[in-house]
Write an enzyme that holds these catalytic residues in place. Sequence first.
Site, PDB file in Angstrom:
ATOM      1  N   THR A 100       0.863  -1.178   0.000  1.00 27.48           N
ATOM      2  CA  THR A 100       0.000   0.000   0.000  1.00 27.48           C
ATOM      3  C   THR A 100       0.900   1.228   0.000  1.00 27.48           C
ATOM      4  O   THR A 100       1.960   1.214   0.630  1.00 27.48           O
ATOM      5  CB  THR A 100      -0.915   0.037   1.235  1.00 27.48           C
ATOM      6  OG1 THR A 100      -1.466   1.352   1.406  1.00 27.48           O
ATOM      7  CG2 THR A 100      -0.166  -0.311   2.506  1.00 27.48           C
ATOM      8  N   CYS A 157      -1.908   4.865  -5.412  1.00 26.58           N
ATOM      9  CA  CYS A 157      -2.672   4.016  -4.508  1.00 26.58           C
ATOM     10  C   CYS A 157      -2.769   2.678  -5.198  1.00 26.58           C
ATOM     11  O   CYS A 157      -3.072   2.622  -6.402  1.00 26.58           O
ATOM     12  CB  CYS A 157      -4.056   4.595  -4.232  1.00 26.58           C
ATOM     13  SG  CYS A 157      -5.120   3.477  -3.297  1.00 26.58           S
TER      14      CYS A 157
END
Length: 231
Positions: A83, A196
């Site tokens: 992430t 992202c």
Amino acid sequence: MKTIGLLGGMSWESTQTYYRLINEGIKARLGGLHSAKLVLFSVDFAEIEALQHRGDWPATADILSRAAASLQKAGADFLLIGTNTMHKVAPEIEQAVQIPLLHIADATAEVLRNDGINRVGLLGTRFTMEQAFYRERLEKAGIEVLTPDELQREAVHRVIYEELCQGHVLAQSRDAYLDIVNSLSGRGAQAVILGCTEIGLLINQKDTEVPLYDTTAIHAIQAVDQALAGP
């Protein structure tokens, strides 16, 4: 081959993309029936998300640091955080283990520099777009970072948490993201970072002429390189 440690589950949709890309990379390099040596710690993202939006970053750092230590104990030779946003607590995670952490922003900056890109747009969560932990890493590499305006940032953030992290890929959101990509290009961005790990589920290079840099793919390639590197 070295063993990859992957901190995942943030969200699991992007974690399965990491797993696929890493294994595809190993197979492409080694052929035959080869696959990656990998250990995965998948967190409960609901707990992480609640702490993120409360601003309790120390608590998230504690959860991920303990998970990283578990991966090291399980035999990982190096770590990935699956992430972009949780690289905010990368320093705390690095302090909790004795194995290297491959930082997603560093991997992305290296590819951008190699491609001659020095001004980029950045899409991601509000945390990634608005806080310094990610942008400064790119700026130290000589890359200027542009972010969407406030309303656009809110739209990007909402789609990530309310749609993509829950497995929903909507055409109207794709159109909205592409409008933002074009806006960043119009402001002088030579390329746009999909900062992202879920955004690649929504848009990819076939959707636009603006060069897109998918951080998940970049990070996975670096992991393959590291796994196959010498001692």
